[in-house]
Design a protein around this motif. Sequence first.
Motif, PDB file in Angstrom:
ATOM      1  N   THR C  80      48.467  38.360  29.402  1.00 52.05           N
ATOM      2  CA  THR C  80      48.558  39.113  30.640  1.00 52.05           C
ATOM      3  C   THR C  80      49.573  40.223  30.454  1.00 52.05           C
ATOM      4  O   THR C  80      50.411  40.189  29.577  1.00 52.05           O
ATOM      5  CB  THR C  80      49.006  38.219  31.783  1.00 52.05           C
ATOM      6  OG1 THR C  80      50.238  37.615  31.419  1.00 52.05           O
ATOM      7  CG2 THR C  80      47.995  37.158  32.054  1.00 52.05           C
ATOM      8  N   LYS C  81      49.489  41.195  31.348  1.00 54.37           N
ATOM      9  CA  LYS C  81      50.409  42.317  31.228  1.00 54.37           C
ATOM     10  C   LYS C  81      51.839  41.868  31.471  1.00 54.37           C
ATOM     11  O   LYS C  81      52.782  42.441  30.944  1.00 54.37           O
ATOM     12  CB  LYS C  81      50.005  43.409  32.201  1.00 54.37           C
ATOM     13  CG  LYS C  81      48.682  44.006  31.808  1.00 54.37           C
ATOM     14  CD  LYS C  81      48.278  45.144  32.689  1.00 54.37           C
ATOM     15  CE  LYS C  81      46.919  45.668  32.224  1.00 54.37           C
ATOM     16  NZ  LYS C  81      46.317  46.570  33.167  1.00 54.37           N
ATOM     17  N   LYS C  82      51.995  40.805  32.261  1.00 52.75           N
ATOM     18  CA  LYS C  82      53.354  40.315  32.492  1.00 52.75           C
ATOM     19  C   LYS C  82      53.926  39.687  31.224  1.00 52.75           C
ATOM     20  O   LYS C  82      55.139  39.710  31.005  1.00 52.75           O
ATOM     21  CB  LYS C  82      53.327  39.282  33.611  1.00 52.75           C
ATOM     22  CG  LYS C  82      54.674  38.967  34.176  1.00 52.75           C
ATOM     23  CD  LYS C  82      54.550  38.208  35.480  1.00 52.75           C
ATOM     24  CE  LYS C  82      55.927  37.893  36.014  1.00 52.75           C
ATOM     25  NZ  LYS C  82      55.901  37.172  37.267  1.00 52.75           N
ATOM     26  N   MET C  83      53.070  39.128  30.407  1.00 50.49           N
ATOM     27  CA  MET C  83      53.532  38.428  29.208  1.00 50.49           C
ATOM     28  C   MET C  83      53.624  39.350  28.012  1.00 50.49           C
ATOM     29  O   MET C  83      54.324  39.057  27.061  1.00 50.49           O
ATOM     30  CB  MET C  83      52.555  37.288  28.912  1.00 50.49           C
ATOM     31  CG  MET C  83      52.974  36.334  27.849  1.00 50.49           C
ATOM     32  SD  MET C  83      54.406  35.409  28.322  1.00 50.49           S
ATOM     33  CE  MET C  83      54.837  34.722  26.754  1.00 50.49           C
ATOM     34  N   GLN C  86      56.937  40.254  26.270  1.00 47.77           N
ATOM     35  CA  GLN C  86      57.598  39.143  25.570  1.00 47.77           C
ATOM     36  C   GLN C  86      56.944  38.896  24.224  1.00 47.77           C
ATOM     37  O   GLN C  86      57.616  38.543  23.249  1.00 47.77           O
ATOM     38  CB  GLN C  86      57.532  37.864  26.397  1.00 47.77           C
ATOM     39  CG  GLN C  86      57.462  38.045  27.879  1.00 47.77           C
ATOM     40  CD  GLN C  86      58.729  38.591  28.460  1.00 47.77           C
ATOM     41  OE1 GLN C  86      59.714  38.765  27.752  1.00 47.77           O
ATOM     42  NE2 GLN C  86      58.710  38.891  29.732  1.00 47.77           N
ATOM     43  N   TYR C 117      43.203  43.016  36.609  1.00 49.37           N
ATOM     44  CA  TYR C 117      44.282  43.981  36.738  1.00 49.37           C
ATOM     45  C   TYR C 117      45.509  43.533  35.987  1.00 49.37           C
ATOM     46  O   TYR C 117      46.405  44.299  35.729  1.00 49.37           O
ATOM     47  CB  TYR C 117      44.624  44.233  38.209  1.00 49.37           C
ATOM     48  CG  TYR C 117      44.813  42.982  39.032  1.00 49.37           C
ATOM     49  CD1 TYR C 117      43.780  42.505  39.825  1.00 49.37           C
ATOM     50  CD2 TYR C 117      46.001  42.289  39.040  1.00 49.37           C
ATOM     51  CE1 TYR C 117      43.928  41.367  40.586  1.00 49.37           C
ATOM     52  CE2 TYR C 117      46.160  41.146  39.786  1.00 49.37           C
ATOM     53  CZ  TYR C 117      45.124  40.686  40.558  1.00 49.37           C
ATOM     54  OH  TYR C 117      45.270  39.561  41.296  1.00 49.37           O
ATOM     55  N   ASN C 118      45.572  42.247  35.661  1.00 53.76           N
ATOM     56  CA  ASN C 118      46.763  41.756  34.989  1.00 53.76           C
ATOM     57  C   ASN C 118      46.483  41.347  33.558  1.00 53.76           C
ATOM     58  O   ASN C 118      47.338  40.809  32.892  1.00 53.76           O
ATOM     59  CB  ASN C 118      47.311  40.551  35.768  1.00 53.76           C
ATOM     60  CG  ASN C 118      48.716  40.196  35.353  1.00 53.76           C
ATOM     61  OD1 ASN C 118      49.462  41.030  34.854  1.00 53.76           O
ATOM     62  ND2 ASN C 118      49.083  38.944  35.524  1.00 53.76           N
ATOM     63  N   VAL C 119      45.265  41.602  33.069  1.00 59.82           N
ATOM     64  CA  VAL C 119      44.908  41.100  31.748  1.00 59.82           C
ATOM     65  C   VAL C 119      44.999  42.236  30.754  1.00 59.82           C
ATOM     66  O   VAL C 119      44.434  43.307  30.974  1.00 59.82           O
ATOM     67  CB  VAL C 119      43.484  40.517  31.771  1.00 59.82           C
ATOM     68  CG1 VAL C 119      43.020  40.177  30.383  1.00 59.82           C
ATOM     69  CG2 VAL C 119      43.467  39.282  32.628  1.00 59.82           C
ATOM     70  N   PHE C 181      57.441  47.407  32.407  1.00 66.58           N
ATOM     71  CA  PHE C 181      56.663  47.184  33.624  1.00 66.58           C
ATOM     72  C   PHE C 181      56.694  48.433  34.473  1.00 66.58           C
ATOM     73  O   PHE C 181      57.739  48.878  34.910  1.00 66.58           O
ATOM     74  CB  PHE C 181      57.257  46.031  34.433  1.00 66.58           C
ATOM     75  CG  PHE C 181      57.102  44.706  33.767  1.00 66.58           C
ATOM     76  CD1 PHE C 181      58.180  43.868  33.621  1.00 66.58           C
ATOM     77  CD2 PHE C 181      55.875  44.288  33.282  1.00 66.58           C
ATOM     78  CE1 PHE C 181      58.045  42.631  33.017  1.00 66.58           C
ATOM     79  CE2 PHE C 181      55.738  43.059  32.672  1.00 66.58           C
ATOM     80  CZ  PHE C 181      56.828  42.231  32.538  1.00 66.58           C
ATOM     81  N   GLY C 182      55.527  48.994  34.708  1.00 68.73           N
ATOM     82  CA  GLY C 182      55.481  50.167  35.569  1.00 68.73           C
ATOM     83  C   GLY C 182      55.071  49.758  36.961  1.00 68.73           C
ATOM     84  O   GLY C 182      55.007  48.588  37.299  1.00 68.73           O
ATOM     85  N   ASP C 185      50.909  49.501  36.204  1.00 74.73           N
ATOM     86  CA  ASP C 185      50.373  49.076  34.921  1.00 74.73           C
ATOM     87  C   ASP C 185      51.547  49.036  33.958  1.00 74.73           C
ATOM     88  O   ASP C 185      52.658  49.425  34.294  1.00 74.73           O
ATOM     89  CB  ASP C 185      49.313  50.096  34.468  1.00 74.73           C
ATOM     90  CG  ASP C 185      48.491  49.570  33.331  1.00 74.73           C
ATOM     91  OD1 ASP C 185      47.618  50.313  32.851  1.00 74.73           O
ATOM     92  OD2 ASP C 185      48.700  48.415  32.904  1.00 74.73           O
ATOM     93  N   LEU C 186      51.285  48.580  32.743  1.00 78.90           N
ATOM     94  CA  LEU C 186      52.349  48.653  31.751  1.00 78.90           C
ATOM     95  C   LEU C 186      52.509  50.101  31.298  1.00 78.90           C
ATOM     96  O   LEU C 186      51.569  50.874  31.313  1.00 78.90           O
ATOM     97  CB  LEU C 186      51.983  47.809  30.527  1.00 78.90           C
ATOM     98  CG  LEU C 186      52.037  46.302  30.699  1.00 78.90           C
ATOM     99  CD1 LEU C 186      51.548  45.648  29.435  1.00 78.90           C
ATOM    100  CD2 LEU C 186      53.428  45.858  31.005  1.00 78.90           C
TER     101      LEU C 186
END
Lengths: 206, 385, 213
Positions: C80-83, C86, C117-119, C181-182, C185-186
């Motif tokens: 995911t974009k959150k991960m 890392q 949207y988060n992948v 993190f924008g 989006d990233l």
Amino acid sequence: MNLESLKPEIEANVPGCRLEIISNPSPSAQHSLLIDSEHALAIAIFLRDAPHLRFDYCSNVTGIDWPAPTPAPSKAKETGDAIEEDVENAEALATGHLEVVYHLYSMELKHGPVILRMRTQDRSTRVHLPSLISVWRSVDFQEREVFDLFGVIFDGHPDLRRLLMWDEFTDFPMRRDYVEPDDYEYEPTAHDKVLLKTMQHQGGTA
Amino acid sequence: MSALAEFPSAAHLTPSADGDSQLLEVSMGPQHPSTHGVFRMDVVLDGETVVKLKPIFGYLHRNHEKIAEDETYLGSMPYTDRLDYFCSLTNNWAYALAVETLAGIQVPERAQYLRIITAELTRLQNHASLVGFLMQDMGASGTPLMYAFREREKILDLFEALTGARMMCNYMRFGGCRVDLPAGWLEQAKQVVAAFPRFLDEYETLLVSNEIIMARTQGVGVLSRELAINAGITGPVLRACGVNYDLRKVDKYGIYDRFSFRIPLGDHGDVYDRYMLRLLEMRESIKILEQAMRDLPEGPFTDPKTKVRNFRPKPGEAYGRIEAPKGELGFYLISDGTPNPYRYRVRPPSLINLTVLEDMCLGRNVADVVIILGSIDIVMGEVDR
Amino acid sequence: MDEALKHELGRQGVIATTMQELYNWSRRSSLWPLNFGLACCAIEMIATTMARYDLARFGAEVFRPSPRQADLMIVSGTITKKMAPQIVRLYNQMPEPKYVISMGACAISGGPFKQGYNVLKGIDRYIPVDIYIPGCPPRPEALLEGFIELQKKIDGQPLTGDDRPRHLNAAEPSEFLIPKFGEHDLEPSKNPAVWHPPLINISLADNDESGIA
């Protein structure tokens, strides 16, 4: 649980509340009770503490987006840059509302469900609803998720942060008018939306 | 009485640093061998004692609910496999149950039995793997987990023969199951179930008389009855606190009321109770399996009147829930008459069960945090969807 | 060296080899993976290390929890974009020589969750990937085959010359840009030094009558 008999009971015990039974036309026959946000906390405490009801378990909190019923003239959403809501769209859709649905069960008396609904007044600024966390701790993360994905602000929640998206994110992704960021998607036989996006990225025929 | 006052969460408290102790904030995760997936906890420590704990999710948020709004009802079925990826068959059943409640579809007898057989097999392999993961977390690196996975492989072989896939089974349909049992499957399943109690005896001797496990799990992570009910905890964690609430007995979905099985309950609500409870639940599952495989009737395995293509339920909504191995798994669907659902919501047991993680960990050591998290039994695919 | 002579010497107890073979053999026979599982593919990865499909017999004896001690990162599961930041950070912390196996459809290109949207649609947008293993999830045997392919790839890496691997070439980078993190989006959404969007033949796709909206 028979809502016809429950409604006058709640009205008797929580004076001034406005309730409405929303009937469910499908075979599931799970009808729900629309409550107003001023008396929501009092209604919830009554449902939890009344000895013959004892709805001590709030199972599920769901957010739903109801955009305005009249369709706005379709603006080109599939543009190359990621614009989430342009100004014209925002005004056209501002008259819809957001809804939060609570499913209540009773662990002590093993009956249920009772389904409560609360609606906001619009989708842009008047999106405040009371938080029921002081009645049931189980709504803690679920209300945060509804805030994160829909934008409903729960007054009284001690820690209303985003749950699933990162903190710097500014959109509410589960709304019906959310436009995803433009991301190149590779498919060997592109068609439909992916083909359109690819053509924009690659600029015409290869 | 305010639930917050009675059971305060420390999320909004600021820890006070006194005199010469210093507080250390540690971020455990998202990449950590003991956190059962991409899960992050910001832990504030006073020495080794936990003062504050803040869980952070979202690292596996795959927007399953948004995808389901674009897919047809049947098209979302493979996505439900990937929610709690250990137990794909119970996820399928919960979704099929919600759609059948929404559209008023009847399920034939044989399909009900097949559903129960596959669901209880899923419960067996989930609980076995979890106990194996517990031992791994406590430091017995690898070997007990290998015992558990040995049994799990036998059950996965059964799933592969029946559904075509080891993990992502995609087996239930609205009105029944996708395929019928192949020849010889029932005999093989009976053998697997007959051999299971011996493995459980092996495991129980490991747990019951092992001093290290008793010292590390008894009295650790105690959860009170009242907090558990108020925080919406379901599944083995709730029953370990002594609350008799199992959806198989309360809702009687499927045909569970025809089988005789008991619901084990715990006394103390600590980590030791949760693990012993899962072992006892496995024994009850074996009882259900023996009865179901003995009584399996002939007949259709799916409802012939339900359309597969262009399936449009009437407008309305429904909430269907089952007792998944992790807790109450519910699906809330709103239909507007089109082939795609208007709103599709998953009620994830793992996320709700994490509400009390901080309450259970306050005042304990850092090492206990890992054990308590393991005993709640979370899967990030479900927490984040 | 003549193969027959090598064989003859081997029977007498003398092993003749080249530096390259020895170096590559020692590296590929002890690839230690990073203990890194994201989603469902991680369970199949764990099953591969268990007694039935033992991965340890190929050299992956221990899974190291710390990236500083690992050679191989098996990215298993949806990114995911959150991960993503890392993951890139972990990759940067691994010492050279390091390899990446992209396991499962999600790590290759977003998989079934591509319209998300988060992948992140493939980890190869930010870090270089050596082996791709398709499947959802790939069977343990598929992971074993991917591992063996990686071993074959390592065997074929020369010590000198232009196509020597990245860790022997001072000009190649070993750390890559970490996205931030924008608001939507990233930022940046991909690393142009690592990933180039594959071209498809749009004119051929245009003739596809199976439905352009």
